[in-house]
Design a protein around this motif. Sequence first.
Motif, mmCIF file in Angstrom:
data_model
loop_
_atom_site.group_PDB
_atom_site.id
_atom_site.type_symbol
_atom_site.label_atom_id
_atom_site.label_comp_id
_atom_site.label_asym_id
_atom_site.label_seq_id
_atom_site.Cartn_x
_atom_site.Cartn_y
_atom_site.Cartn_z
ATOM 1 N N ILE A 178 10.353 -29.731 -43.701
ATOM 2 C CA ILE A 178 9.824 -31.036 -43.276
ATOM 3 C C ILE A 178 10.959 -31.992 -42.965
ATOM 4 O O ILE A 178 10.952 -32.678 -41.929
ATOM 5 N N GLU A 179 11.969 -32.061 -43.842
ATOM 6 C CA GLU A 179 13.093 -32.956 -43.599
ATOM 7 C C GLU A 179 13.871 -32.532 -42.359
ATOM 8 O O GLU A 179 14.340 -33.380 -41.587
ATOM 9 N N TYR A 181 12.650 -31.018 -39.673
ATOM 10 C CA TYR A 181 11.890 -31.437 -38.490
ATOM 11 C C TYR A 181 11.925 -32.953 -38.325
ATOM 12 O O TYR A 181 12.157 -33.470 -37.218
ATOM 13 N N ASP A 182 11.660 -33.701 -39.394
ATOM 14 C CA ASP A 182 11.587 -35.160 -39.282
ATOM 15 C C ASP A 182 12.889 -35.734 -38.740
ATOM 16 O O ASP A 182 12.878 -36.621 -37.866
ATOM 17 N N GLU A 183 14.023 -35.278 -39.253
ATOM 18 C CA GLU A 183 15.302 -35.788 -38.764
ATOM 19 C C GLU A 183 15.526 -35.391 -37.312
ATOM 20 O O GLU A 183 16.034 -36.182 -36.497
ATOM 21 N N ARG A 186 13.338 -37.566 -35.055
ATOM 22 C CA ARG A 186 13.868 -38.929 -35.007
ATOM 23 C C ARG A 186 15.055 -39.011 -34.052
ATOM 24 O O ARG A 186 15.171 -39.967 -33.270
ATOM 25 N N GLU A 278 8.474 -42.654 -36.143
ATOM 26 C CA GLU A 278 7.698 -42.416 -37.359
ATOM 27 C C GLU A 278 6.328 -41.792 -37.105
ATOM 28 O O GLU A 278 5.888 -40.927 -37.872
ATOM 29 N N THR A 281 6.644 -38.059 -37.186
ATOM 30 C CA THR A 281 7.172 -37.365 -38.362
ATOM 31 C C THR A 281 6.034 -36.917 -39.285
ATOM 32 O O THR A 281 4.908 -37.388 -39.190
ATOM 33 N N GLY A 283 6.657 -36.849 -42.866
ATOM 34 C CA GLY A 283 6.797 -37.713 -44.024
ATOM 35 C C GLY A 283 6.779 -36.947 -45.330
ATOM 36 O O GLY A 283 6.377 -35.776 -45.390
#
Length: 373
Positions: A178-179, A181-183, A186, A278, A281, A283
């Motif tokens: 998850i982290e 993908y989120d980064e 972003r 956001e 993402t 989260g």
Amino acid sequence: MPDAQAAPDGLVADLRRARQSREDAAEAVADVRESRLKALRAALDELDRLFDQYEESATGTGDFQSYLAFQEDVVDYVEELDEDLPEYDVFESLLELFKKKRLSEADFAEARERLADARDLVGRLDHLADARDRYAKARKAVAERADEHATEVERLERLERLGAADLDAPVEELRDPIETYDEAVREAFRELRAEAPARNVLDFVATAASYSLVDFEPVPEDLAAFVADREAGAEPLSQLLEYADYSPSKLDHYVAQPRELKRVVGGNRTYLDRLSAEPLTVGWPPAPADELRYRLDELVSVVARIADEDVVAALHAVRARVRDDDYERLRTAAVAEHELTPAEKEEIAAGVEDDLEAAREAERELREALETY
């Protein structure tokens, strides 16, 4: 929050008494009939007006003309009364009481004493109004306390659920993809904002916002029209925001419609400043599987419009992880690790089962009281 162990007996008893009081008061009014009591109140009000008007001037050695006028008005007043009026004979007796050559304050005191029972009858209307008000307040108090207990039940159920979490579960197996993908998403969006024409960025946002589970705010209509139709729309968003800070005379050297740019871009600065990745993402901690699966399906379609294959691959990795059988176990552990305060952890360690059952029982008793009374 209410004490989970506190029984609601007092509030229920208050409500029971308030309803009984209201019923008794309503029955007392019905015995005479509400319309007759209201007529009686109006009659007493009118008589009080006459007393206030004439008592001082018509008594003792006062104004003889006032005395005559008072006698006339009293006769007219009594003759106009409906004979069905409660205590009618008392009103009629006032004609004899005031049929004197001279009136005194004692006569008016006697008249008021004779009317005491009539005033008591009218008091039933006020008593009913007060009883209804007390009943409404008692119901409100019970309903509010029931809602407080319902909130407490939700809180304790959450603690019970999180207390059952496997805190030794390898949550990093969920956090890492998850982290990643989120980064990545972003960064992809930062590049889009920094390098792509503003019209392209806002076209993407408008398309993404059309997906129900991708929570972008809709693009303001005037902003969308401006970047679509004006040459300035080919500039990156950061450049447009910088232009919006220029004076009109300075901006005239850079764009063809300086005042329009300042009006539209400057007027939507808050929207543009808040525009971020956001909504794209996942989260942390992530949402429940049933909710997240559908959102990830939409994100795959949306993210592919602006990101390279590595970002989309990272999103697919998250989606695959959410579909694993152990997702909810890992998610519950993640939520517990992320959300529980030290005080909540102590509460869980002490046990919430008894408090939860007490809160449920209290809410149940209060809801039943609202139905019963």
